[in-house]
Design a protein around this motif. Structure first.
Motif, short mmCIF file in Angstrom:
data_model
loop_
_atom_site.label_atom_id
_atom_site.label_comp_id
_atom_site.label_asym_id
_atom_site.label_seq_id
_atom_site.Cartn_x
_atom_site.Cartn_y
_atom_site.Cartn_z
N ALA A 70 0.82 -1.22 0.00
CA ALA A 70 0.00 0.00 0.00
C ALA A 70 0.86 1.27 0.00
CB ALA A 70 -0.94 0.00 1.21
N MET A 71 2.10 1.14 0.45
CA MET A 71 3.01 2.28 0.45
C MET A 71 3.60 2.55 -0.94
SD MET A 71 5.17 1.53 3.94
CE MET A 71 4.37 0.87 5.40
N GLU A 72 3.34 1.65 -1.90
CA GLU A 72 3.87 1.75 -3.27
C GLU A 72 5.40 1.82 -3.26
OE1 GLU A 72 1.91 4.94 -5.27
OE2 GLU A 72 -0.05 3.95 -5.22
N PRO A 73 6.05 0.77 -2.75
CA PRO A 73 7.52 0.78 -2.63
C PRO A 73 8.23 0.62 -3.96
CG PRO A 73 6.65 -1.36 -2.04
CD PRO A 73 5.46 -0.48 -2.26
N THR A 74 9.46 1.08 -3.98
CA THR A 74 10.35 0.87 -5.11
C THR A 74 11.11 -0.44 -4.94
OG1 THR A 74 10.68 3.27 -5.12
CG2 THR A 74 12.19 1.95 -6.46
N VAL A 75 11.51 -0.72 -3.71
CA VAL A 75 12.25 -1.93 -3.36
C VAL A 75 11.60 -2.56 -2.14
CG1 VAL A 75 14.47 -2.91 -2.65
CG2 VAL A 75 14.43 -0.97 -4.24
N VAL A 76 11.38 -3.88 -2.19
CA VAL A 76 10.85 -4.62 -1.04
C VAL A 76 11.79 -5.78 -0.75
CG1 VAL A 76 8.95 -5.99 -0.09
CG2 VAL A 76 8.45 -4.08 -1.62
N SER A 77 12.23 -5.88 0.50
CA SER A 77 13.00 -7.06 0.90
C SER A 77 12.06 -8.01 1.63
CB SER A 77 14.17 -6.67 1.80
OG SER A 77 13.73 -6.20 3.05
N PHE A 78 12.16 -9.31 1.31
CA PHE A 78 11.26 -10.31 1.87
C PHE A 78 12.05 -11.51 2.34
CE2 PHE A 78 8.27 -13.98 1.02
CZ PHE A 78 7.42 -13.72 2.08
N TYR A 79 12.18 -11.63 3.64
CA TYR A 79 12.82 -12.80 4.25
C TYR A 79 11.81 -13.40 5.21
CZ TYR A 79 16.38 -15.64 6.63
OH TYR A 79 17.12 -16.68 7.15
N ALA A 80 11.36 -14.62 4.94
CA ALA A 80 10.35 -15.26 5.77
C ALA A 80 10.46 -16.77 5.61
CB ALA A 80 8.95 -14.80 5.37
N GLY A 81 9.97 -17.49 6.61
CA GLY A 81 9.97 -18.94 6.55
C GLY A 81 10.95 -19.60 7.50
N GLY A 82 11.94 -18.86 7.97
CA GLY A 82 12.94 -19.46 8.85
C GLY A 82 12.35 -19.98 10.14
N ARG A 105 2.57 -12.40 -5.12
CA ARG A 105 1.84 -11.16 -4.78
C ARG A 105 2.79 -9.96 -4.80
NH1 ARG A 105 -0.51 -7.34 -5.17
NH2 ARG A 105 -1.81 -6.24 -3.64
N LEU A 106 3.97 -10.13 -4.23
CA LEU A 106 4.95 -9.05 -4.23
C LEU A 106 5.42 -8.72 -5.64
CD1 LEU A 106 7.09 -10.20 -1.16
CD2 LEU A 106 5.65 -8.15 -1.25
N ALA A 107 5.63 -9.76 -6.45
CA ALA A 107 6.13 -9.55 -7.81
C ALA A 107 5.14 -8.79 -8.67
CB ALA A 107 6.49 -10.89 -8.44
N GLU A 108 3.84 -8.93 -8.37
CA GLU A 108 2.80 -8.22 -9.12
C GLU A 108 2.88 -6.72 -8.95
OE1 GLU A 108 -0.81 -9.71 -7.58
OE2 GLU A 108 -0.70 -11.66 -8.59
N SER A 109 3.52 -6.27 -7.87
CA SER A 109 3.49 -4.84 -7.52
C SER A 109 4.31 -3.97 -8.44
CB SER A 109 3.99 -4.67 -6.08
OG SER A 109 5.39 -4.93 -6.00
N GLY A 110 5.27 -4.56 -9.14
CA GLY A 110 6.16 -3.75 -9.97
C GLY A 110 7.40 -3.29 -9.23
N ALA A 111 7.47 -3.55 -7.92
CA ALA A 111 8.66 -3.19 -7.14
C ALA A 111 9.78 -4.18 -7.41
CB ALA A 111 8.32 -3.17 -5.65
N ARG A 112 10.98 -3.76 -7.10
CA ARG A 112 12.11 -4.70 -7.15
C ARG A 112 12.09 -5.50 -5.84
NH1 ARG A 112 18.47 -3.30 -8.50
NH2 ARG A 112 19.20 -5.47 -8.63
N ILE A 113 12.09 -6.82 -5.94
CA ILE A 113 11.96 -7.68 -4.77
C ILE A 113 13.31 -8.33 -4.46
CG2 ILE A 113 10.65 -9.56 -3.71
CD1 ILE A 113 8.97 -7.14 -4.74
#
Length: 277
Positions: A70-82, A105-113
């Motif tokens: 919702a913040m319309e990020p340019t870059v999103v870091s995603f570390y989860a599952g550990g 879902r993150l990839a759909e946003s257009g941000a760099r993941i």
């Protein structure tokens, strides 16, 4: 060029192990360091960090992904599952399906993941089954990165030999210490192609320990960290239960993160002192 960097996940991204009481939740971490260097390259960069220690994948998907997007990020870091991988009983098929849904879902946003593999942390032989889960999980992360080459950058933590030095780790052996977080920030900035001022000084020779010292240190680690961790899991509590995200709304790191936190704390104290209406 400025933008918005949003970090989501668990203790790895919150910054646990890089302790600093002058910052929210008493930690700093690699994400703060990356954000600071981005702001030095361009003061217009903003930063939010929604990560909270001990969060499992389901909670991160429910609590963090949509607010981040919702913040319309340019870059999103995603570390989860550990944290899921350390559960005594875990359906790996379900975990990988959920992780895939989150990444798509993150990839759909257009941000760099930014996606991360998990490091091959040296563990007691009794915990070897958890390491095998990590291998399977890492291969899945790599496959997803290959499927989305235009939107996903892989931080292949697994392959970095520097982390085989125990001086990169906090006393719990599961979280990076200050040196580890600093090295991680450097690698991510390099991956993003950002000029920065961070440097990492190589360690000197490693301390040599005898067999008795090694056994004693391992036993103390099990007593202080491993057994309490599994005890909390059996009781259904986590170290993050009473915590809030460190930077829930975008800030300008160029304004000084410690200064911003002091201002926030001052406002919180003023609000708590106000009489109820």
């Amino acid at each position: 060029m400025s933008g918005l960097f949003v970090a989501i996940g668990d203790s790895f991204t919150e910054g646990v192990g890089d302790w600093d009481p002058r910052l929210p939740n008493g930690v700093r971490g690699w994400a703060d360091r990356v954000a600071k260097q981005l702001s030095k390259a361009d003061p217009g960069w903003r930063y939010a960090n929604l990560a909270i220690r001990s969060r499992r994948l389901g909670s991160i998907m429910h609590e963090q992904i949509e607010p981040a997007l919702a913040m319309e990020p340019t870059v999103v870091s995603f570390y989860a599952g550990g944290n899921d991988l350390l559960e005594l009983r875990k359906d790996m098929g379900r975990l990988l399906q959920d992780y895939t849904r989150a990444v798509e879902r993150l990839a759909e946003s257009g941000a760099r993941i930014l996606l991360f593999t998990g490091f091959d942390v040296p563990l007691h032989p009794l915990l070897e089954p958890f390491k095998r889960r990590n291998w399977v999980f890492n291969e899945h992360v790599r496959a997803l990165a290959r499927q989305h080459p235009d939107s996903i950058s892989l931080v292949d933590y697994w392959t970095w030999e520097a982390y085989y030095d125990r001086r990169m780790w906090d006393t719990d052996k599961l979280h990076m210490n200050r040196a580890g977080h600093r090295f991680m920030a450097i690698q991510i900035l390099n991956l993003l192609g950002v000029r920065h001022q961070l440097e990492f000084e190589p360690f000197g020779p490693r301390e040599r320990l005898g067999p008795v010292q090694l056994v004693g240190r391992e036993a103390e680690w099990m007593r202080q960290w491993v057994l309490p961790m599994f005890g909390r899991r059996l009781r259904g509590i986590t170290l993050g239960d009473a915590l809030e995200p460190r930077w829930p709304e975008p800030i300008y790191p160029a304004d000084g993160m410690k200064k911003l936190y002091r201002k926030r704390r001052k406002q919180e104290r003023a609000n708590s002192a106000m009489p109820a209406a």
